[in-house]
Scaffold this active site. Sequence first.
Site, PDB file in Angstrom:
ATOM      1  N   CYS A 337       0.793  -1.229   0.000  1.00  9.84           N
ATOM      2  CA  CYS A 337       0.000   0.000   0.000  1.00  9.84           C
ATOM      3  C   CYS A 337       0.830   1.285   0.000  1.00  9.84           C
ATOM      4  CB  CYS A 337      -1.048  -0.001   1.109  1.00  9.84           C
ATOM      5  SG  CYS A 337      -0.657  -0.943   2.561  1.00  9.84           S
ATOM      6  N   ARG A 366       7.246 -10.717   5.632  1.00 11.49           N
ATOM      7  CA  ARG A 366       6.903 -10.414   7.020  1.00 11.49           C
ATOM      8  C   ARG A 366       7.580 -11.444   7.911  1.00 11.49           C
ATOM      9  NH1 ARG A 366       0.425  -9.166   6.143  1.00 11.49           N
ATOM     10  NH2 ARG A 366       0.779  -7.521   4.630  1.00 11.49           N
ATOM     11  N   HIS A 518      -8.201  -1.444   0.669  1.00  9.07           N
ATOM     12  CA  HIS A 518      -7.222  -2.513   0.391  1.00  9.07           C
ATOM     13  C   HIS A 518      -8.040  -3.762   0.127  1.00  9.07           C
ATOM     14  CE1 HIS A 518      -4.060  -0.434   2.994  1.00  9.07           C
ATOM     15  NE2 HIS A 518      -5.158   0.076   3.464  1.00  9.07           N
TER      16      HIS A 518
END
Length: 643
Positions: A337, A366, A518
């Site tokens: 984003c 991540r 999103h």
Amino acid sequence: MINITLPDGSVKHFEKGVTSMEIAQSISEGLARNVLSAEVNGVVWDASRPIYDDSTVKLLTWNDEKGKNTFWHSSAHLLAEALESLYPGIKFGIGPPIDTGFYYDVDLGDVSLSVNDLPAIEDKMLELAKEKNAYVRQEISKSDAIQYFEEKGDEYKLELLDGLEDGHITFYTQGNFTDLCRGPHIPDTGFIKAIKLTKVAGSYWKGDENRQTLTRIYGVSFPKQKELTEYLTMIEEAKKRDHRKLGAELDLFMFSEKVGAGLPIWLPKGTQLRERLQNYLRDEQEKRGYKMVVTPHIGGKELYVTSGHYAKYGADSFQPIHTPREGEEFLLKPMNCPHHCEIFAHKPKSYKELPLRIGEFGTVYRYEQSGELHGLSRVRGFTQDDAHIFCTQDQLKSEFLNVLDLTTTVLHKMGFNDFTAQISLRDPDNPDKYIGSDENWKAAESAIIEATLESGLKTTTVLGEAAFYGPKLDFMIKDALGRSWQLGTIQVDYNLPERFNLEYVGSDNKTHRPVMIHRAPFGSMERFISILIEHTAGKFPLWLTPDQIAILPISDRLNDYAKEVELKLSKHDIRGFIDDRTESIGKKIRDNELKRIPFMLIVGDKEAENGEVSIRRQGEGDLGSMKVEDFVILFNEALAKND
RNA sequence: GCCAGUGUAGCUCAGUUGGCCAGAGCAGCUGAUUUGUAAUCAGCGGGUCGGGGGUUCGAAUCCCUCCACUGGCUCCA
């Protein structure tokens, strides 16, 4: 006399104080033997609890979810009784029923339990079950309840009592075990005929990782031995569909310790599958007005300071990449984003350009906790089928509906019809966990709820599950073993547009702040494919599967004919390979069956003479010989049916 | 990250009261076989017993530690 209304609407008269069990007996002995509990005026009660007023009563058996719940809840108590008798002095947390079975959390002190200890506990439970001890309900004052558990030295139960109101506290006792419990329970332990304790695990008291670690013992129980056997067979079958096992067998993906934990490596077959999925999804999105972009795998640290993610996740993420230039730092992107926000900000925007839908198959990284990694379902590097929609407040709801339509379309195309949409809202007790203004949160939450209502999806609403920047809607779907995973997600975000100071010029010639959505219909390619593998057991839809056909020549001299067939079929966009190994035809069939190749085309001298192929459908067997052209028709019919 | 468990050949597994050169099937390679709807036959090669450290005359086996994986818990931008 009181009036008891039964589910069929009939009304029967009974003496005051009649029990549900007695009502069952008045209908039939068989029913009475199967009654586990009863719904009295909408509340589930013990079947043995007396009814004093006119009531509506529904008798609950194993065939009712609520009856099963009662059965498993009582089984948890039986587990506790067995544990207390085998390990005197242990303390008890909670022991609820769950979707399938039950668990009990216990503090075993210095004892450490492993799966090897479970059979002995099962035996003890069965022994106690045979005693047919009644579950006896007892109303008790708060002070007496506190005294009981103080004498027993069970601080967990005392903590639970702390939150309960005097006058509403009940104990249940069966055999030598008494528990603080709201109930209800089955009449006696004799109903429990078959027990399997399935796993031992650690758990945190009250789900708080800063509190004591308790030992959680999971189990499942049944009123008949046969049902346990069926359950165990079902579990064995489910394990065969495990995507980690099938992924290896079908050469889809691999992991390497040297590359790193949680970093999947896509092999050629898996890559074919994945790219076909991506192409399909890209087409569906472009049809709906999305513009695809490509952004780098890293981004300057400032980008994430601006987005706010650095403050929240920086310490627990892959750490910054340094360069020869002092002070220069980049982060592996944990989401797309911020990059997309920069695309929006790149040129001044007019309201005429909205909604702007920026899509990317963006790979993100991540640093998930080590204990969380799980095959393709939970990884440290994955590709989102991501997009961000920048729109006006007025467009929010229609965009949301557009995304809901996209998501349900692609899920149905994949054959997923059983999923739920989970609406995740703020935890009202913990406003500090979230960033953004109260009005914005309220507006976002109502937009989600309204759009979802209009779509008619099966939904659940969970408080406290929202992202820190906004509420969301997640599509939840189950894996082969019944574990629930989040796939698609749609999230409204009022926060990032502010942080990136995003603006557009409205028809009033004034600047306005866009709203951002999103969304990822699959979630990630990795997790989506893990679920796809388990749902299809590796038998992918024909349009998607890496190899649609295998041509099996009966001997080397048929290889040339096999090549002719392959060429003809490739002209019809039918893909596959020739298995020209010097093996017996039986061996080739076996191997290609196990590889889940949808069609095997066996060619021998007879077929070569007549321009035919002998067709074998995976899992179905021999379909006989036909002309190559006829196979093309058959194949295209199967494609059209989305087999 | 926490609790518990597992780690022997590419895969599935045997070998643990510490003791000859660590085994099997499948897969692989070589040769023979040229095969009609779920495993043709024979021979051969292949293992730092997850990594490191320790105890011991001697460790796959016992202890410590790290890593990976499994089942849960917690977390999940």
